[in-house]
Scaffold this active site. Structure first.
Site, PDB file in Angstrom:
ATOM      1  N   GLU A  98       6.103  -7.628   8.821  1.00  0.00           N
ATOM      2  CA  GLU A  98       7.215  -8.553   8.563  1.00  0.00           C
ATOM      3  C   GLU A  98       8.427  -8.305   9.454  1.00  0.00           C
ATOM      4  OE1 GLU A  98       7.884  -8.527   4.291  1.00  0.00           O
ATOM      5  OE2 GLU A  98       5.740  -8.683   3.897  1.00  0.00           O
ATOM      6  N   ASN A 118       1.305  -7.397  10.820  1.00  0.00           N
ATOM      7  CA  ASN A 118       1.029  -8.073   9.548  1.00  0.00           C
ATOM      8  C   ASN A 118       2.257  -8.873   9.101  1.00  0.00           C
ATOM      9  OD1 ASN A 118      -0.786  -8.305   7.220  1.00  0.00           O
ATOM     10  ND2 ASN A 118       0.720  -7.097   6.076  1.00  0.00           N
ATOM     11  N   HIS A 130       0.078 -15.273   1.240  1.00  0.00           N
ATOM     12  CA  HIS A 130       0.756 -15.514  -0.051  1.00  0.00           C
ATOM     13  C   HIS A 130       1.092 -17.002  -0.123  1.00  0.00           C
ATOM     14  CE1 HIS A 130       1.149 -11.324  -1.120  1.00  0.00           C
ATOM     15  NE2 HIS A 130       1.696 -11.042   0.052  1.00  0.00           N
ATOM     16  N   GLU A 137      -3.298 -10.136   2.209  1.00  0.00           N
ATOM     17  CA  GLU A 137      -2.601 -10.050   0.909  1.00  0.00           C
ATOM     18  C   GLU A 137      -2.727 -11.372   0.147  1.00  0.00           C
ATOM     19  OE1 GLU A 137       1.459  -8.701   1.326  1.00  0.00           O
ATOM     20  OE2 GLU A 137       0.948  -7.276   2.912  1.00  0.00           O
ATOM     21  N   ASP A 178      -2.931 -14.309  -2.287  1.00  0.00           N
ATOM     22  CA  ASP A 178      -2.789 -14.763  -3.678  1.00  0.00           C
ATOM     23  C   ASP A 178      -2.162 -16.157  -3.644  1.00  0.00           C
ATOM     24  OD1 ASP A 178      -0.100 -14.101  -3.166  1.00  0.00           O
ATOM     25  OD2 ASP A 178      -0.030 -12.488  -4.642  1.00  0.00           O
TER      26      ASP A 178
HETATM   27  O1  G3I Z   1       7.991   3.234  -8.291  1.00  0.00           O
HETATM   28  C1  G3I Z   1       8.996   2.684  -9.135  1.00  0.00           C
HETATM   29  C2  G3I Z   1       8.937   3.334 -10.462  1.00  0.00           C
HETATM   30  O2  G3I Z   1       9.255   4.693 -10.308  1.00  0.00           O
HETATM   31  C3  G3I Z   1       9.905   2.629 -11.396  1.00  0.00           C
HETATM   32  O3  G3I Z   1       9.775   3.149 -12.669  1.00  0.00           O
HETATM   33  C4  G3I Z   1       9.622   1.129 -11.452  1.00  0.00           C
HETATM   34  C5  G3I Z   1      10.625   0.381 -12.306  1.00  0.00           C
HETATM   35  O4  G3I Z   1      10.852  -0.905 -11.788  1.00  0.00           O
HETATM   36  O5  G3I Z   1       9.707   0.638 -10.159  1.00  0.00           O
HETATM   37  C6  G3I Z   1       8.750   1.207  -9.295  1.00  0.00           C
HETATM   38  O6  G3I Z   1       8.814   0.657  -8.039  1.00  0.00           O
HETATM   39  C7  G3I Z   1       8.318  -0.655  -7.904  1.00  0.00           C
HETATM   40  C8  G3I Z   1       7.129  -0.627  -6.960  1.00  0.00           C
HETATM   41  O7  G3I Z   1       6.700  -1.957  -6.683  1.00  0.00           O
HETATM   42  C9  G3I Z   1       5.960   0.156  -7.529  1.00  0.00           C
HETATM   43  O8  G3I Z   1       5.516  -0.406  -8.703  1.00  0.00           O
HETATM   44  C10 G3I Z   1       9.421  -1.520  -7.351  1.00  0.00           C
HETATM   45  O9  G3I Z   1      10.437  -1.668  -8.311  1.00  0.00           O
HETATM   46  C11 G3I Z   1       8.881  -2.855  -6.953  1.00  0.00           C
HETATM   47  O10 G3I Z   1       9.901  -3.555  -6.241  1.00  0.00           O
HETATM   48  C12 G3I Z   1       7.687  -2.713  -6.041  1.00  0.00           C
HETATM   49  O11 G3I Z   1       7.205  -4.009  -5.728  1.00  0.00           O
HETATM   50  C13 G3I Z   1       6.265  -4.070  -4.659  1.00  0.00           C
HETATM   51  C14 G3I Z   1       6.841  -4.877  -3.510  1.00  0.00           C
HETATM   52  O12 G3I Z   1       5.884  -4.988  -2.480  1.00  0.00           O
HETATM   53  C15 G3I Z   1       8.105  -4.223  -2.962  1.00  0.00           C
HETATM   54  O13 G3I Z   1       8.515  -4.762  -1.788  1.00  0.00           O
HETATM   55  C16 G3I Z   1       5.013  -4.751  -5.164  1.00  0.00           C
HETATM   56  O14 G3I Z   1       4.390  -3.912  -6.151  1.00  0.00           O
HETATM   57  C17 G3I Z   1       4.050  -5.010  -4.016  1.00  0.00           C
HETATM   58  O15 G3I Z   1       2.979  -5.814  -4.459  1.00  0.00           O
HETATM   59  C18 G3I Z   1       4.763  -5.728  -2.885  1.00  0.00           C
HETATM   60  O16 G3I Z   1       3.855  -5.882  -1.821  1.00  0.00           O
HETATM   61  C19 G3I Z   1       4.338  -6.566  -0.656  1.00  0.00           C
HETATM   62  C20 G3I Z   1       3.622  -5.992   0.539  1.00  0.00           C
HETATM   63  O17 G3I Z   1       3.787  -4.598   0.577  1.00  0.00           O
HETATM   64  C21 G3I Z   1       4.097  -6.626   1.849  1.00  0.00           C
HETATM   65  N1  G3I Z   1       4.005  -8.065   1.781  1.00  0.00           N
HETATM   66  C22 G3I Z   1       4.601  -8.699   0.623  1.00  0.00           C
HETATM   67  C23 G3I Z   1       4.058  -8.085  -0.661  1.00  0.00           C
HETATM   68  C24 G3I Z   1       4.611  -8.792  -1.862  1.00  0.00           C
HETATM   69  O18 G3I Z   1       6.000  -8.621  -1.953  1.00  0.00           O
END
Ligand code: G3I
Length: 395
Positions: free
Chosen positions: A170, A216, A257, A288, A290
């Site tokens: 990105e 990517n 997406h 990715e 969905d």
């Molecule tokens: O790890 C913390 C945890 O310690 C805490 O308790 C919890 C409470 O909210 O948050 C946890 O972190 C979260 C993390 O996912 C792990 O679950 C973050 O808040 C959350 O923002 C994060 O979201 C991820 C997101 O990327 C962040 O940018 C999504 O799971 C993940 O699916 C998403 O994936 C991205 C790809 O990497 C790149 N392309 C887009 C895609 C969708 O956004």
């Protein structure tokens, strides 16, 4: 004589099918192949079909179905979060390899290839890094060294265990950003200039000569008007220049997406776009996938059913386009079930969801059967097996 010839043909066909771990390409709806998992059906095309894996769900003893489906349905996996910088190096110099190593071991046991996600991204960076740059305690020169060190350390740690790395994720802006002309955006471009992209690929290659190195991004499914606000055109120009400059890039990952509320694309627009990238000598992958929907009114089946069907259609468009191109190496879903999808937490006004191919209770949705049908009822002459992509050494 005739019987002998028949036997030889039958034995040869069985041997080919066994080698590919597959249903014969002639399998139609009347035959009953033993294994109709997505991974077995994808193997017919030498295609890898995958999912993002949420490590917490994978290790949740109260949720055995999650682990079962990841094992049974997919032959490639991607860490949804545990290979991101904030997870691997939450404190400067102290690496937390445990969760990522566990996923790699899980994949090895289940004969799955691993997509490494992600080396350089503007999101999910550790606070020590972003705050250090913001308060001036980390200079630009030092930042470049930190990035080189991170890439080198991470790629060497996983050397030989990663099939494809998302090296840079990105980097390009979107047409709704200001200015609308697509440009390099975010933390890395602001601090290091656009040269960080080429540097990242060169450092990754130096650390692992065999992994396939990918750029990517999202919204890469189809070219727009090819003008200055067309993100696909920007990425196309970027990877073409990188290749021309001898940068060791091997592929472009199209995240996939989508949302049913948008027009999206037809299969010919998407396959033409994949072909433009593969004509440059690059591999491609959907990384990715969905397809989300608005969920406010889905208690009403009149609202729900069209969304489920549109989601299935869009999953099919992407998979068919991938199947059409022998250099589209893998097709990865972003999450196993709606219960684990990132979508509802990210899009809540208005609420969105229904993005994956299994519902909240692990029941396969129309999108699952669309993928299955596309894999099952396709083959030569239009769908040929994937070709191997050799890592680009660069110069
Ligand atoms: O790890 C913390 C945890 O310690 C805490 O308790 C919890 C409470 O909210 O948050 C946890 O972190 C979260 C993390 O996912 C792990 O679950 C973050 O808040 C959350 O923002 C994060 O979201 C991820 C997101 O990327 C962040 O940018 C999504 O799971 C993940 O699916 C998403 O994936 C991205 C790809 O990497 C790149 N392309 C887009 C895609 C969708 O956004």
């Amino acid at each position: 004589m005739k019987l002998r010839r028949f036997t030889v043909v039958a034995v040869t066909a069985a041997a080919v099918a066994a080698t590919l771990n597959v249903v014969p390409a002639s399998a139609g709806h009347n035959s009953k192949p033993a294994d109709q998992s997505l991974r077995a059906l994808a193997a017919r095309h030498n295609l890898y079909i995958g999912t993002a894996v949420d490590s917490a769900a994978l290790n949740d003893p109260a949720d055995p179905q999650y682990r079962k489906l990841v094992t049974q349905e997919f032959n490639t996996v991607t860490a949804e979060n545990v290979m991101k910088w904030e997870s691997l190096e939450p404190t400067r110099g102290q690496y937390n390899w445990g969760p990522a190593d566990e996923l790699i071991e899980f994949a090895r046991k289940n004969k799955q290839l691993v997509r490494g996600h992600v080396l350089v991204w503007n999101n999910q960076l550790p606070a020590w890094l972003t705050e250090g740059v913001a308060d001036g305690s980390i200079s630009k020169t030092e930042l470049r060294e930190i990035l080189k060190n991170h890439i080198t350390t991470v790629v060497k740690h996983f050397k030989g265990k990663i099939w494809q790395w998302d090296v840079v994720n990105e980097a390009a802006s979107d047409p709704w950003d200001s200015p609308s002309t697509i440009h390099y955006k975010g933390f890395w471009a602001q601090n290091l200039g656009e040269g960080y992209v080429a540097d990242a690929f060169r450092w990754a290659r130096a650390a692992d000569p065999k992994a396939l190195l990918f750029y990517n991004d999202y919204n890469l499914e189809a070219f727009g008007d090819r003008g200055p606000s067309d993100k696909v055109q920007f990425v196309y120009n970027m990877v073409k220049s990188l290749k021309a400059a001898g940068v060791p890039i091997d592929g472009v990952g199209s995240q996939g997406h989508l949302g049913t509320q948008y027009g999206n694309y037809d299969v010919f627009q998407v396959s033409d776009t994949l072909k433009a990238f593969t004509d440059l000598g690059l591999a491609t992958a959907f990384t990715e996938v969905d397809v989300r929907s608005h969920t406010a009114n889905i208690a009403d089946s009149n609202e729900l059913n069209p969304r489920l069907q549109a989601s299935a259609y869009n999953h099919g468009v992407l998979l068919q386009a991938c199947l059409s191109n022998p250099k589209c190496l893998s097709f990865t879903l972003w999450g196993v079930s709606d219960h684990h999808s990132w979508v509802p937490t990210w899009f809540d006004d208005p609420p969105e969801g229904l993005a994956t191919v299994y519902d909240e209770n692990y029941q396969p949705k129309k999108a699952y059967f669309e993928l299955k049908g596309d894999l099952l009822f396709s083959g030569p002459p239009y769908v040929l097996p994937r070709v191997t992509q050799k890592p680009n050494k660069g110069r």
